[in-house]
Design a protein around this motif. Structure first.
Motif, PDB file in Angstrom:
ATOM      1  N   THR A  80       0.821  -1.207   0.000  1.00  8.23           N
ATOM      2  CA  THR A  80       0.000   0.000   0.000  1.00  8.23           C
ATOM      3  C   THR A  80       0.856   1.258   0.000  1.00  8.23           C
ATOM      4  O   THR A  80       0.563   2.229  -0.711  1.00  8.23           O
ATOM      5  CB  THR A  80      -0.932  -0.004   1.220  1.00  8.23           C
ATOM      6  N   ALA A  81       1.934   1.246   0.777  1.00 12.30           N
ATOM      7  CA  ALA A  81       2.800   2.420   0.898  1.00 12.30           C
ATOM      8  C   ALA A  81       3.821   2.518  -0.229  1.00 12.30           C
ATOM      9  O   ALA A  81       4.609   3.466  -0.262  1.00 12.30           O
ATOM     10  CB  ALA A  81       3.514   2.389   2.242  1.00 12.30           C
ATOM     11  N   GLY A  82       3.832   1.550  -1.144  1.00  7.88           N
ATOM     12  CA  GLY A  82       4.779   1.586  -2.244  1.00  7.88           C
ATOM     13  C   GLY A  82       6.191   1.192  -1.857  1.00  7.88           C
ATOM     14  O   GLY A  82       7.146   1.464  -2.598  1.00  7.88           O
ATOM     15  N   GLN A  83       6.352   0.517  -0.721  1.00  4.55           N
ATOM     16  CA  GLN A  83       7.667   0.078  -0.271  1.00  4.55           C
ATOM     17  C   GLN A  83       8.003  -1.333  -0.731  1.00  4.55           C
ATOM     18  O   GLN A  83       9.079  -1.852  -0.437  1.00  4.55           O
ATOM     19  CB  GLN A  83       7.748   0.172   1.249  1.00  4.55           C
ATOM     20  N   LEU A  84       7.077  -1.965  -1.437  1.00  5.62           N
ATOM     21  CA  LEU A  84       7.274  -3.291  -2.020  1.00  5.62           C
ATOM     22  C   LEU A  84       6.608  -3.282  -3.384  1.00  5.62           C
ATOM     23  O   LEU A  84       5.434  -2.928  -3.495  1.00  5.62           O
ATOM     24  CB  LEU A  84       6.642  -4.365  -1.119  1.00  5.62           C
ATOM     25  N   THR A  85       7.356  -3.641  -4.415  1.00 11.75           N
ATOM     26  CA  THR A  85       6.773  -3.630  -5.751  1.00 11.75           C
ATOM     27  C   THR A  85       5.839  -4.814  -5.940  1.00 11.75           C
ATOM     28  O   THR A  85       6.028  -5.877  -5.326  1.00 11.75           O
ATOM     29  CB  THR A  85       7.858  -3.682  -6.838  1.00 11.75           C
ATOM     30  N   ALA A  86       4.860  -4.639  -6.793  1.00 16.24           N
ATOM     31  CA  ALA A  86       3.913  -5.714  -7.068  1.00 16.24           C
ATOM     32  C   ALA A  86       4.625  -6.926  -7.655  1.00 16.24           C
ATOM     33  O   ALA A  86       4.324  -8.070  -7.308  1.00 16.24           O
ATOM     34  CB  ALA A  86       2.825  -5.217  -8.013  1.00 16.24           C
ATOM     35  N   ALA A  87       5.597  -6.682  -8.544  1.00 16.82           N
ATOM     36  CA  ALA A  87       6.311  -7.788  -9.192  1.00 16.82           C
ATOM     37  C   ALA A  87       7.064  -8.618  -8.166  1.00 16.82           C
ATOM     38  O   ALA A  87       7.029  -9.859  -8.203  1.00 16.82           O
ATOM     39  CB  ALA A  87       7.263  -7.243 -10.250  1.00 16.82           C
ATOM     40  N   LYS A  88       7.756  -7.961  -7.238  1.00 18.60           N
ATOM     41  CA  LYS A  88       8.496  -8.691  -6.217  1.00 18.60           C
ATOM     42  C   LYS A  88       7.557  -9.439  -5.288  1.00 18.60           C
ATOM     43  O   LYS A  88       7.819 -10.596  -4.916  1.00 18.60           O
ATOM     44  CB  LYS A  88       9.378  -7.744  -5.412  1.00 18.60           C
ATOM     45  N   ALA A  89       6.446  -8.801  -4.923  1.00 18.75           N
ATOM     46  CA  ALA A  89       5.489  -9.449  -4.023  1.00 18.75           C
ATOM     47  C   ALA A  89       4.908 -10.705  -4.651  1.00 18.75           C
ATOM     48  O   ALA A  89       4.797 -11.746  -3.990  1.00 18.75           O
ATOM     49  CB  ALA A  89       4.366  -8.480  -3.661  1.00 18.75           C
ATOM     50  N   ARG A  90       4.537 -10.632  -5.921  1.00 13.42           N
ATOM     51  CA  ARG A  90       3.919 -11.795  -6.572  1.00 13.42           C
ATOM     52  C   ARG A  90       4.856 -12.987  -6.628  1.00 13.42           C
ATOM     53  O   ARG A  90       4.412 -14.138  -6.662  1.00 13.42           O
ATOM     54  CB  ARG A  90       3.453 -11.413  -7.974  1.00 13.42           C
ATOM     55  N   GLU A  91       6.169 -12.731  -6.610  1.00 13.03           N
ATOM     56  CA  GLU A  91       7.140 -13.822  -6.725  1.00 13.03           C
ATOM     57  C   GLU A  91       7.601 -14.377  -5.374  1.00 13.03           C
ATOM     58  O   GLU A  91       8.371 -15.340  -5.346  1.00 13.03           O
ATOM     59  CB  GLU A  91       8.355 -13.351  -7.525  1.00 13.03           C
ATOM     60  N   LEU A  92       7.172 -13.767  -4.272  1.00 17.22           N
ATOM     61  CA  LEU A  92       7.510 -14.331  -2.963  1.00 17.22           C
ATOM     62  C   LEU A  92       6.979 -15.756  -2.875  1.00 17.22           C
ATOM     63  O   LEU A  92       5.879 -16.055  -3.334  1.00 17.22           O
ATOM     64  CB  LEU A  92       6.894 -13.484  -1.847  1.00 17.22           C
ATOM     65  N   ARG A  93       7.769 -16.653  -2.285  1.00 19.63           N
ATOM     66  CA  ARG A  93       7.398 -18.070  -2.208  1.00 19.63           C
ATOM     67  C   ARG A  93       7.422 -18.562  -0.769  1.00 19.63           C
ATOM     68  O   ARG A  93       8.248 -18.140   0.037  1.00 19.63           O
ATOM     69  CB  ARG A  93       8.357 -18.923  -3.051  1.00 19.63           C
ATOM     70  N   ASP A  94       6.532 -19.521  -0.486  1.00 22.18           N
ATOM     71  CA  ASP A  94       6.547 -20.144   0.832  1.00 22.18           C
ATOM     72  C   ASP A  94       7.446 -21.374   0.809  1.00 22.18           C
ATOM     73  O   ASP A  94       8.101 -21.669  -0.203  1.00 22.18           O
ATOM     74  CB  ASP A  94       5.131 -20.469   1.302  1.00 22.18           C
ATOM     75  N   ALA A  95       7.490 -22.107   1.903  1.00 21.92           N
ATOM     76  CA  ALA A  95       8.387 -23.257   2.017  1.00 21.92           C
ATOM     77  C   ALA A  95       8.054 -24.366   1.027  1.00 21.92           C
ATOM     78  O   ALA A  95       8.907 -25.197   0.707  1.00 21.92           O
ATOM     79  CB  ALA A  95       8.342 -23.802   3.445  1.00 21.92           C
ATOM     80  N   ASP A  96       6.831 -24.395   0.524  1.00 25.03           N
ATOM     81  CA  ASP A  96       6.428 -25.401  -0.449  1.00 25.03           C
ATOM     82  C   ASP A  96       6.574 -24.918  -1.892  1.00 25.03           C
ATOM     83  O   ASP A  96       6.148 -25.611  -2.824  1.00 25.03           O
ATOM     84  CB  ASP A  96       4.972 -25.822  -0.198  1.00 25.03           C
ATOM     85  N   GLY A  97       7.144 -23.723  -2.070  1.00 24.19           N
ATOM     86  CA  GLY A  97       7.346 -23.194  -3.403  1.00 24.19           C
ATOM     87  C   GLY A  97       6.141 -22.490  -3.996  1.00 24.19           C
ATOM     88  O   GLY A  97       6.168 -22.075  -5.156  1.00 24.19           O
ATOM     89  N   ILE A  98       5.078 -22.336  -3.227  1.00 21.76           N
ATOM     90  CA  ILE A  98       3.875 -21.652  -3.710  1.00 21.76           C
ATOM     91  C   ILE A  98       4.096 -20.152  -3.662  1.00 21.76           C
ATOM     92  O   ILE A  98       4.506 -19.602  -2.638  1.00 21.76           O
ATOM     93  CB  ILE A  98       2.651 -22.031  -2.852  1.00 21.76           C
ATOM     94  N   ARG A 139      -5.811 -18.514  -5.179  1.00 19.22           N
ATOM     95  CA  ARG A 139      -6.551 -19.646  -4.603  1.00 19.22           C
ATOM     96  C   ARG A 139      -7.500 -19.186  -3.504  1.00 19.22           C
ATOM     97  O   ARG A 139      -8.525 -19.820  -3.262  1.00 19.22           O
ATOM     98  CB  ARG A 139      -5.568 -20.685  -4.049  1.00 19.22           C
ATOM     99  N   ALA A 140      -7.154 -18.076  -2.828  1.00 27.67           N
ATOM    100  CA  ALA A 140      -8.007 -17.549  -1.762  1.00 27.67           C
ATOM    101  C   ALA A 140      -9.113 -16.645  -2.306  1.00 27.67           C
ATOM    102  O   ALA A 140      -9.918 -16.126  -1.530  1.00 27.67           O
ATOM    103  CB  ALA A 140      -7.165 -16.782  -0.750  1.00 27.67           C
ATOM    104  N   GLY A 141      -9.135 -16.459  -3.632  1.00 29.90           N
ATOM    105  CA  GLY A 141     -10.204 -15.675  -4.240  1.00 29.90           C
ATOM    106  C   GLY A 141      -9.885 -14.213  -4.455  1.00 29.90           C
ATOM    107  O   GLY A 141     -10.792 -13.398  -4.683  1.00 29.90           O
ATOM    108  N   TYR A 142      -8.591 -13.843  -4.411  1.00 24.11           N
ATOM    109  CA  TYR A 142      -8.188 -12.458  -4.613  1.00 24.11           C
ATOM    110  C   TYR A 142      -7.360 -12.335  -5.894  1.00 24.11           C
ATOM    111  O   TYR A 142      -6.756 -13.304  -6.361  1.00 24.11           O
ATOM    112  CB  TYR A 142      -7.389 -11.950  -3.411  1.00 24.11           C
ATOM    113  N   ASP A 143      -7.306 -11.130  -6.445  1.00 30.29           N
ATOM    114  CA  ASP A 143      -6.640 -10.907  -7.727  1.00 30.29           C
ATOM    115  C   ASP A 143      -5.208 -10.415  -7.506  1.00 30.29           C
ATOM    116  O   ASP A 143      -4.999  -9.243  -7.148  1.00 30.29           O
ATOM    117  CB  ASP A 143      -7.422  -9.874  -8.541  1.00 30.29           C
ATOM    118  N   PRO A 144      -4.198 -11.250  -7.737  1.00 24.48           N
ATOM    119  CA  PRO A 144      -2.815 -10.806  -7.521  1.00 24.48           C
ATOM    120  C   PRO A 144      -2.350  -9.776  -8.537  1.00 24.48           C
ATOM    121  O   PRO A 144      -1.355  -9.087  -8.300  1.00 24.48           O
ATOM    122  CB  PRO A 144      -2.015 -12.106  -7.635  1.00 24.48           C
TER     123      PRO A 144
END
Length: 400
Positions: free
Chosen positions: A130-148, A156-161
Motif C-alpha cells: 500500500t505504501a509503495g515500499q514493495l513492488t507488485a512484481a516482487k510481491a507476486r514472486e515471494l514463495r513459501d516453504a512449499d514453493g507456492i 486460490r483464496a479468491g483475490y486478484d494478484p
C-alpha cells in the motif's frame, strides 16, 4: 468478540496460533472481521492488496482517523499480537457510541494482511504494498516453504494478484493512523502503567546466510575429511550473540533449513535466517557486518562457502512527534502525568505507514514480556484499560 476469535488457527499440540497469510485460518479471521463490521453497520471493503477496512462515515471525505492492526500470526504465536489491536479497535468504537460521541472525521478500522511474514518471509506485505515500499512484481514472486508463490496463494483464496500495488489515493484520505498493540517487552510492567505510547521503532532486518559444504556419510567420513556447514553455522550463531551483546543490540537465528536433512548424512547446505535490531542504523550495520565477518572466517577455515543475502530492512521509525505527544497528553493520569513513552524493537504496520502518513502506537502491558509464543499474555483489566485509552484517543482525534 475475543472468545469468538480465540479458537481460529489454534494448534491443538502447541496451543499457539498458525494463522498464515492466505490459508484457511486466515480466511476464517477475515470472515470474522467482515461479520464484526457488518454487525456494526460499517461500510466494509477489501483494498487492492487484500487489507480489510470497515468505515464509519464517508471514506472519500478525507482526513480520516484509522485504527486497527493484524490478525495473522508467527508460527505458534500468541493470542494477543495483532488481534488485540483489532478487537480493541472495534470495542473502542462501541465505547464511543455508548458515550454518544459525535464524529467530525471519518473513522476506519483495518486488518492489514500478512503482517508477520510467517509464510512468505517478508513482514508487513499488505502495508508495504500500500505504501509503495514493495513492488507488485516482487510481491507476486515471494514463495513459501512449499514453493507456492504469493500470487498463486492469493488467487486460490479468491483475490486478484494482478491488482496489487501502491495505493497513494487511499493513503491520501487518511489523516492519522493509531495502532494498539500488546507490549513485546516488560517496560510497562516494570513502570506499573497499564498503557503506554510508542516513541520509535528500532531499525531492523532479516538476512539469509547460506553455508555450502559437501554431503557425505555420517558413519564413514573421518572428521578430518568433512566439509560440514553445520559447524560454520553453529560458529555464526554464537558470533551473532556476542556481536549483539557487545553492541547493546539484538541478533537471533530463529529459522534454519538443512539439506539433505538426514540423521545419518553430513549436510551439503545449511541455510539460516538472521533477525537483527538495534537502537540506530549504524549499530545495526556494525552488528550484521560482524556476524558476516565471523561466518566467512569460520567458513574459510573449514572449506565452507558462505553467501549472505539481505531479504528485508526497515530503517528507524520516529513516530510523528506532534501526534505522539498529543496521545501522551490525552492519556495523562489524574495528576496530569502524561502516559509513559517508550521505544520498541518490533516492527509494525504503523511503522511502515509512518513514511506516508502521521502514525502513532499504544502499548498494553504484558506482565511476562513474552511475545511470539503461546505464553504471550495480558490481563483483562489492562486490555480494558487499552480499550478505554484507544477510545479516548479516537474521541480526541475524530470527535467533537
Amino acid at each position: 468478540m475475543w472468545n469468538d476469535l480465540l479458537p481460529i488457527g489454534r494448534d491443538a499440540g502447541s496451543h499457539g496460533y498458525r494463522r498464515y497469510a492466505w490459508t484457511g485460518a486466515d480466511a476464517d479471521c477475515r470472515e470474522w472481521f467482515k461479520a464484526q463490521a457488518t454487525t456494526r453497520g460499517l461500510a466494509y471493503e477489501v483494498d487492492r492488496n487484500g487489507n480489510q477496512w470497515a468505515w464509519l462515515g464517508d471514506p472519500a471525505a478525507g482526513d480520516a482517523v484509522v485504527t486497527g492492526s493484524h490478525l495473522d500470526s508467527v508460527p505458534d504465536g500468541g493470542a494477543f499480537d495483532g488481534p488485540l489491536g483489532v478487537v480493541s479497535s472495534l470495542a473502542a468504537l462501541d465505547e464511543l457510541r455508548a458515550r454518544g460521541a459525535e464524529f467530525t472525521r471519518p473513522l476506519a478500522i483495518t486488518n492489514f494482511g500478512d503482517e508477520e511474514g510467517a509464510r512468505f518471509g517478508l513482514a508487513c506485505v499488505g502495508s508495504r504494498l500500500t505504501a509503495g515500499q514493495l513492488t507488485a512484481a516482487k510481491a507476486r514472486e515471494l514463495r513459501d516453504a512449499d514453493g507456492i508463490t504469493l500470487a498463486h496463494a492469493m488467487e486460490r483464496a479468491g483475490y486478484d494478484p494482478e491488482a496489487i500495488g501502491a495505493d497513494p489515493e487511499r493513503l491520501a484520505r487518511i489523516g492519522a493512523f493509531v495502532e494498539l498493540h500488546v507490549e513485546q517487552g516488560r517496560a510497562l510492567d516494570i513502570s506499573g502503567d497499564p498503557v503506554g505510547v510508542a516513541s520509535a521503532i528500532w531499525p531492523h532486518g532479516r538476512w539469509r546466510f547460506d553455508f555450502r559444504g559437501e554431503a557425505n556419510h555420517a558413519g564413514t567420513t573421518r572428521l578430518e575429511d568433512r566439509r560440514d556447514p553445520m559447524l560454520t553455522y553453529a560458529d555464526t550463531v554464537l558470533a551473532a550473540r556476542e556481536q549483539a551483546r557487545l553492541a547493546g543490540a539484538l541478533a537471533t537465528f530463529g529459522k534454519v533449513a538443512v539439506e539433505p536433512n538426514g540423521v545419518n548424512a553430513i549436510p551439503s547446505l545449511v541455510r539460516g535466517w538472521l533477525d537483527s535490531r538495534a537502537a540506530d542504523e549504524a549499530t545495526l550495520a556494525r552488528v550484521v557486518a560482524g556476524v558476516e565477518r565471523a561466518a566467512r572466517d569460520s567458513g574459510e577455515r573449514s572449506g565452507i562457502g558462505v553467501d549472505v543475502t539481505r531479504e528485508s530492512f526497515t530503517p528507524v521509525v520516529e513516530f510523528e512527534h506532534g501526534l505522539r505527544d498529543r496521545l501522551a497528553g490525552l492519556l495523562a493520569d489524574d495528576d496530569g502525568r502524561p502516559a509513559p513513552v517508550l521505544p520498541t524493537g518490533a516492527g509494525h504496520d504503523a511503522g511502515i505507514l509512518s513514511a506516508a502518513i502521521p502514525t502513532a502506537m499504544l502499548f498494553v502491558r504484558n506482565p511476562t514480556g513474552i511475545s511470539h509464543s503461546p505464553a504471550e499474555a495480558a490481563d483483562e483489566d489492562d486490555c480494558l484499560a487499552g480499550v478505554t485509552a484507544l477510545a479516548d484517543v479516537l474521541e480526541g482525534l475524530a470527535c467533537r
